[in-house]
Scaffold this motif. Sequence first.
Motif, mmCIF file in Angstrom:
data_model
loop_
_atom_site.group_PDB
_atom_site.id
_atom_site.type_symbol
_atom_site.label_atom_id
_atom_site.label_comp_id
_atom_site.label_asym_id
_atom_site.label_seq_id
_atom_site.Cartn_x
_atom_site.Cartn_y
_atom_site.Cartn_z
ATOM 1 N N SER A 249 -9.289 43.850 -24.095
ATOM 2 C CA SER A 249 -10.657 43.366 -24.215
ATOM 3 C C SER A 249 -11.643 44.486 -23.899
ATOM 4 O O SER A 249 -11.286 45.495 -23.275
ATOM 5 C CB SER A 249 -10.881 42.185 -23.263
ATOM 6 O OG SER A 249 -10.775 42.622 -21.919
ATOM 7 N N SER A 251 -14.107 44.389 -21.859
ATOM 8 C CA SER A 251 -14.331 44.485 -20.409
ATOM 9 C C SER A 251 -13.255 45.323 -19.740
ATOM 10 O O SER A 251 -13.532 46.081 -18.804
ATOM 11 C CB SER A 251 -14.387 43.090 -19.791
ATOM 12 O OG SER A 251 -13.166 42.402 -20.012
ATOM 13 N N ASN A 252 -11.993 45.202 -20.231
ATOM 14 C CA ASN A 252 -10.927 46.047 -19.677
ATOM 15 C C ASN A 252 -11.182 47.521 -19.979
ATOM 16 O O ASN A 252 -10.946 48.395 -19.132
ATOM 17 C CB ASN A 252 -9.570 45.630 -20.243
ATOM 18 C CG ASN A 252 -9.165 44.249 -19.800
ATOM 19 O OD1 ASN A 252 -8.680 43.439 -20.588
ATOM 20 N ND2 ASN A 252 -9.371 43.940 -18.521
ATOM 21 N N LEU A 254 -14.109 48.968 -20.378
ATOM 22 C CA LEU A 254 -15.191 49.432 -19.523
ATOM 23 C C LEU A 254 -14.709 49.685 -18.107
ATOM 24 O O LEU A 254 -15.070 50.693 -17.474
ATOM 25 C CB LEU A 254 -16.335 48.421 -19.529
ATOM 26 C CG LEU A 254 -17.021 48.164 -20.873
ATOM 27 C CD1 LEU A 254 -18.151 47.142 -20.701
ATOM 28 C CD2 LEU A 254 -17.567 49.449 -21.464
ATOM 29 N N ASN A 255 -13.895 48.782 -17.586
ATOM 30 C CA ASN A 255 -13.419 48.927 -16.206
ATOM 31 C C ASN A 255 -12.521 50.147 -16.045
ATOM 32 O O ASN A 255 -12.644 50.903 -15.076
ATOM 33 C CB ASN A 255 -12.684 47.668 -15.782
ATOM 34 C CG ASN A 255 -13.618 46.475 -15.651
ATOM 35 O OD1 ASN A 255 -14.822 46.639 -15.409
ATOM 36 N ND2 ASN A 255 -13.096 45.273 -15.815
ATOM 37 N N GLY A 297 -20.833 50.385 -24.964
ATOM 38 C CA GLY A 297 -21.145 50.381 -23.540
ATOM 39 C C GLY A 297 -21.672 51.731 -23.096
ATOM 40 O O GLY A 297 -21.278 52.771 -23.641
ATOM 41 N N LYS A 310 -21.436 49.446 -18.688
ATOM 42 C CA LYS A 310 -21.844 48.089 -19.032
ATOM 43 C C LYS A 310 -22.183 48.015 -20.508
ATOM 44 O O LYS A 310 -22.525 49.020 -21.137
ATOM 45 C CB LYS A 310 -23.067 47.664 -18.207
ATOM 46 C CG LYS A 310 -22.788 47.456 -16.725
ATOM 47 C CD LYS A 310 -24.035 46.931 -16.019
ATOM 48 C CE LYS A 310 -23.759 46.670 -14.552
ATOM 49 N NZ LYS A 310 -24.960 46.135 -13.847
ATOM 50 N N THR A 311 -22.064 46.813 -21.043
ATOM 51 C CA THR A 311 -22.433 46.602 -22.438
ATOM 52 C C THR A 311 -23.920 46.883 -22.610
ATOM 53 O O THR A 311 -24.763 46.293 -21.940
ATOM 54 C CB THR A 311 -22.121 45.166 -22.872
ATOM 55 O OG1 THR A 311 -20.731 44.897 -22.661
ATOM 56 C CG2 THR A 311 -22.472 44.962 -24.338
#
Length: 739
Positions: A249, A251-252, A254-255, A297, A310-311
Amino acid sequence: MNHQHLPFIILLITGSVICLHPEDMGAKLNDKKQGDRVYPTKNERIRQDHAFKLPQHESLDQLNDNNQRFNFEINHSSEDSVFSASSVIKRKDFIKKQRAKFKIPFDLMYLEEMNETLLPCSPAATGLDSEVTAAVADAIRTVIVTHLHLVFMSEPDICLLNMLWAKGIVLELLDTHSWWIRLFDIDYQSHTQHVLVGSLEWIVVTMEKVKLLYNNSSMNAFNTRWIWVPSFVESDESVSTPWPSRKVSFSNVLNELTSSLQEGMRGIVVFSDRKPSHLYPYETTNASLIKRYVKIGSITAPGDGSWTLKTSSSWFHGNFNILRPLWPRPSFDLQNRTIRITCLQKPTVFEYKEGGGLDEAVGYANDLMLIARRHLNFTDVLVPIDGFGNKDSNGNWNGMVGVLHRKEADIAPLDFTPSYDRSEVVEFGYPVGEDIVLILSKAPAEITKPFLLLQIFSLEVWACIFASALSLGIALEILVKIESILSHKSSWKTWTTRQIGNSLKIFLYQGSTHWPLGAGGRIAASSGLLIALVVGSLYIGSITAFFAIPFRSKPIDTVEELLRSSVRLAIRSKTNTYSTMVQEEDGILHKGRDRVGLFSGTEINTWEFFRIIADGTYALVDVYSSAVGSANSFEKRNEKCKFYISKEAVRTDADVFAFMKNSPIFYQFDKTMQWLRYFGIIEHTKRRYYSVACEVRVSSGGIRPMSVIQVQGSFYVLGIGLFFGFVIFLVEVIWPNAP
């Protein structure tokens, strides 16, 4: 020629022309449409832009076949080892040659604007779909491209290369090994951009290594832009790709990327999760026409020392949907972050108290830091040290430069003079002002002239006065003699010197009872009186001016005057002034190097040093802030100045603050200082600390009585007159019968 064969000959010639120029003939026929106005197609516009004609393909199969041959040639060419580890090529010339060879049109991604069918750049084969490649190209165009490097984890993605070429983006295509070599050769001040395309794990590991370059100050965090393009493919046993087959994903992504970065980095990540977008405005049953939703991001740093990806926007159908800036500027709210400030004791610039902070310190640089603290919202901690910083014999830096180089402090708010050696280990900000190099010498002293009454006129003037008196006396004597002869009162045999004495009395403002009685004699005597009046007025005015404005010794205003004098040169050791102006052969003070005395910064701040300046033994050659700032400590208001500041500058230097390289607060402080200087706040602040106390005129409360020094010349003249009178008296006594 047989006229029966003429039609066949015309038909043959016409057919040859059509065969030789089918494309030109067809273009001319198409140009006749819509009232002779030409509306070129997209391919025709590209052909016009790129200086060679693209062929017309009979079918899509032929185009696909040529494209596959083109891709194979790009990936497997042995010419110059295009993608070998030791090769760095410009993709522009190479791809242009391959396009011409295989006749591939430049609008490879789309045949025509009306035809949205994707061409053979397949996501399953390359790892990147067409939307991601287009989004990457548009993302690159959001920065000023100076030195753009495109790096793939494995084989280059042809679809991305085609898209970047179509967008007119100039870059260097590098393999990972060549790219790492290039990173080590990049100058710290260079502006570079890097696009990394590969698996997420590879990008994370790469950025972990890049952090070492940031920590070693080999790369400039603020001047470097990163674009990360994680590439994933779905499971497909028929396709072999270099990227891992798994779904991740956004979010993964980005992290995981956030954990590999550090504060100060600037970059964006472009990612597509291969889900059809709900924002597509048209209904269609053709899945290949559905545009995918590309997420982007960017790094967000709130100012407290943390950072995260962040997006920030999305890309869809050729447009960005901006949620927050792609390249946000650093936050000007440091959220009470602790800033380490290295400093030293320098009068009028920065003077701290042991154990205190900015609130207890004084100096114009300290005042600027207090203004910055109110604006940026930070907490200060002072790191005192001795010396600005120099490199020792082992190559290590001491002083404030050494503290910044070892990352033990964030900023040194002192008046640094930039130099090349220091710029290799620290970063200098925007000039906060100009610091001139000047000469500080002994203040001009009042000159005592015992024989001032005789020195007012030069010897030539005195000779003219005496000659005028003598000539006037002789003329008057002749006129008086003629008058006596004409009146039968005297003869030519009798002469006197009475009129010569009368003419001398005129210049001494004395009267006489034996002036000529005739008109001629009186006119001559009147001219003598006029000359005596002018000369006497000048004499009296000069004496009055001397009493009002005493004579002073000539000060030292230029380097030439300093070198001509007997005064020695005092210079701070280990400074740019000494290295560039004395040691170098073309330095302005190189001729006086034998008379140079070197003093440390600690010695210059003492009265023992300034005492030898005040008595004229030495003259200090230093920057204004150091020389005047230290000298003012020994000047007192309402007292005579002890030191003199030269009117001409020896050289003009810039005053800058120094920062740790890749400091996360460099941009905020540098911009703040620019604003303060633009609005004149820095000059206003410095003026309060550099006003010379002894130059202020203070009323004495009345007319001061004249001192003996001011009138001593008249007594000297009286003494000389008495001496010669006594000598003449002795002569008369000894020789009473002398003529």
